[in-house]
Design a protein around this motif. Structure first.
Motif, PDB file in Angstrom:
ATOM      1  N   ASP B 125       0.581  -1.384   0.112  1.00 53.85           N
ATOM      2  CA  ASP B 125       0.184  -0.247  -0.640  1.00 53.85           C
ATOM      3  C   ASP B 125       0.753   1.475   0.011  1.00 53.85           C
ATOM      4  N   LYS B 126       1.931   1.399   0.757  1.00 52.47           N
ATOM      5  CA  LYS B 126       2.853   2.312   0.868  1.00 52.47           C
ATOM      6  C   LYS B 126       3.352   2.494  -0.004  1.00 52.47           C
ATOM      7  N   LEU B 127       3.871   2.035  -1.008  1.00 54.27           N
ATOM      8  CA  LEU B 127       4.623   2.290  -2.125  1.00 54.27           C
ATOM      9  C   LEU B 127       3.702   2.765  -3.521  1.00 54.27           C
ATOM     10  N   ARG B 128       2.438   1.712  -3.557  1.00 52.91           N
ATOM     11  CA  ARG B 128       1.375   2.128  -4.027  1.00 52.91           C
ATOM     12  C   ARG B 128       1.665   3.802  -4.145  1.00 52.91           C
ATOM     13  N   LYS B 129       0.941   3.969  -3.164  1.00 53.73           N
ATOM     14  CA  LYS B 129       0.174   5.678  -2.964  1.00 53.73           C
ATOM     15  C   LYS B 129       1.440   6.048  -3.041  1.00 53.73           C
TER      16      LYS B 129
END
Lengths: 175, 341
Positions: B125-129
């Motif tokens: 999630d973090k990377l995608r965001k």
């Protein structure tokens, strides 16, 4: 002048000027026409009550409902005639006649105690009770030599307002 | 005379009740101020109120906020006219196609990387965001490039901190694009129909933007709740609000809605002022579709604007303040307002 052509011809301008007894200059009439078209959102050639109320400064005016009865559905000629009372070139008589018309809601040429009370109600809203309004009105009427039952006609208005330094002028922005 | 005294108290009550509007309206009071004695002539003289009404009919400050002021015609001159014609040819023949090309390339790059990122990195999630953020910033830069946007930023860059909201004045939807290009903001916006709406619900959703629909009353509470949650989160994008609630024509700022200031957060103002030399950036959403508005921008020479962060908005950008609620563009004041007057 029922059509909604976007341009006024010289002839139109003169006709409107004639109609408002030359209280507006030709430039002012052109400006007023632009404003008229702006207010006439649906381009019907007249301004409805709804369209007048879309101007918030007008809609919050305490007398707007009363004025709307006079101006609902005006075409351009009538619009100019309505505003002519506010021209600096209009005579005092014209201005007083206009005020009289605002009071005289049924148009019978007489302003009764109730007419006066209605306008006072519009102006003061719920901040003053009906009782107080009546008291004040009776008091000032009697002071001026009238009674609760006397109805005022135009000449009374002229007498009362004639020398009060009435200031009722609106400048038409001309660019 | 017992009543004039009462008149005074009620008129001052009235003033307390609506202090800010009073400052702006012509001072013709609707209630007679009893100078010594109240006479019939004072009572009958309704001319100040009438003058106010007629003045509003002839000209009012509210309508002026939303009028796109037509540019002064400057090209009707034997010397300038041929030049202007060349300009038109150049703008439509060369600038416009090349800008469309730039925008198309931008979209291709954006979509070809956004879609994989969005679907493949479901777990991270973090990377995608983070990636999505930079992609949105990228596409917005392409948009700005497609109008040859010259944007001057003044002040510090917005940072990601919890409990802070940014508020900006609103001239056009491109405000959003210009600001987004600087940092990915989460915006609260009216849900638009058409392709703009599609973008809103797919791409901008990932930035944590919040949509609302004016016509639905239930929406209000849901949005308010979402807002509150959003500002509490530490790693959410900074929140951007346009408190005027509607587009105003680059000359005025209308009354701000109070919502943005009730979240209990630090409010950082952002001021945007477009230079009108090249194009009028005011988007009158009632007259023009957003597509038409974009086309207009893309066929102009350039969009020049200044962005100030953290400063008193109107003073800084030289906009005039008026007390009207921008929402009145869509509806009219209720009788309640009139009564209070």
């Amino acid at each position: 002048m029922g059509n909604t052509s976007s341009m006024l011809t010289q002839y139109d301008i003169e006709e409107v000027q004639e109609h408002c007894s030359h209280t507006f200059s030709q430039q002012e009439i052109v400006s007023l026409y632009q404003r008229f078209c702006q207010l006439d959102r649906n381009g019907g050639g007249f301004i409805s009550a709804e369209e007048f109320l879309s101007v918030p400064e007008f809609a919050v005016n305490p007398l707007s409902q009363r004025l709307l009865r006079m101006i609902d559905g005006l075409n351009f000629k009538e619009f100019v005639a309505f505003l002519s009372a506010f021209s600096p070139r209009a005579t005092l008589q014209q201005k007083i006649e206009f005020i009289f018309k605002v009071y005289d809601s049924d148009g019978n040429g007489k302003v009764t105690f109730n007419d006066l009370l209605d306008v006072l109600h519009d102006l003061t809203g719920q901040f003053i009770s009906e009782q107080q309004r009546k008291q004040v009105l009776i008091h000032v009427l009697e002071e001026a030599g009238y009674t609760k039952d006397s109805s005022l006609v135009l000449s009374d208005f002229v007498k009362i307002l004639g020398n009060s330094g009435l200031k009722m002028e609106v400048e038409v922005p001309v660019d | 005379m017992s009543n004039p005294g009462k008149l005074i108290t009620s008129s001052s009550e009235l003033d307390l009740d609506r202090p800010n509007i009073e400052d702006y309206l012509p001072s013709g009071s609707s209630i007679q101020e009893p100078h010594g004695k109240l006479r019939l002539r004072d009572l009958l003289d309704i001319s100040p109120t009438l003058t106010e009404a007629a003045g509003a009919i002839v000209d009012d400050s509210f309508t002026r906020c939303f009028k796109s002021n037509p540019p002064e015609p400057w090209n009707w001159n034997i010397y300038l006219f041929p030049l202007w014609c060349c300009g038109v040819l150049f703008r439509y023949g060369i600038l416009f196609p090349s800008r469309v090309l730039v925008l198309t390339i931008g979209w291709i790059i954006f979509l070809s990387s956004y879609i994989p990122v969005h679907f493949l990195l479901k777990g991270h999630d973090k990377l995608r965001k983070k990636l999505e953020r930079s992609l949105v910033e990228l596409i917005c830069s392409f948009f700005v490039a497609s109008w040859t946007g010259v944007v001057k930023y003044h002040g510090p860059r917005p940072s990601m901190r919890p409990k802070q909201v940014f508020v900006a004045n609103h001239t056009s939807m491109i405000d959003f694009i210009i600001l987004e290009q600087m940092t990915a903001f989460s915006v609260i916006m009216q849900k638009h129909p058409g392709w703009v709406g599609l973008l809103q619900s797919t791409i901008l959703e990932s930035l944590g933007c919040i949509w609302f629909n004016r016509s639905e009353s239930k929406d209000r509470e849901i949005v308010a709740k979402k807002l509150r949650e959003h500002v509490q989160g530490a790693d959410n994008n900074p929140l951007l609000i346009f408190p005027e609630g509607t587009c105003v024509n680059n000359h005025y700022t209308v009354m701000f809605k109070k919502g943005a200031f009730e979240l209990g957060c630090t409010v950082c103002p952002i001021a945007i002022k477009y230079n009108k030399i090249f194009v009028d950036a005011f988007w009158n959403s009632r007259k023009q579709s957003f597509t038409m508005h974009l086309l207009q921008l893309m066929t102009s020479w350039a969009v020049v604007c200044d962005v100030w962060v953290r400063d008193i908005i109107s003073v800084r950008a030289g906009l005039k303040k008026v007390p009207w609620d921008g929402y009145l563009k869509y509806s009219r004041p209720s009788p309640k307002h009139r009564e209070r007057k």
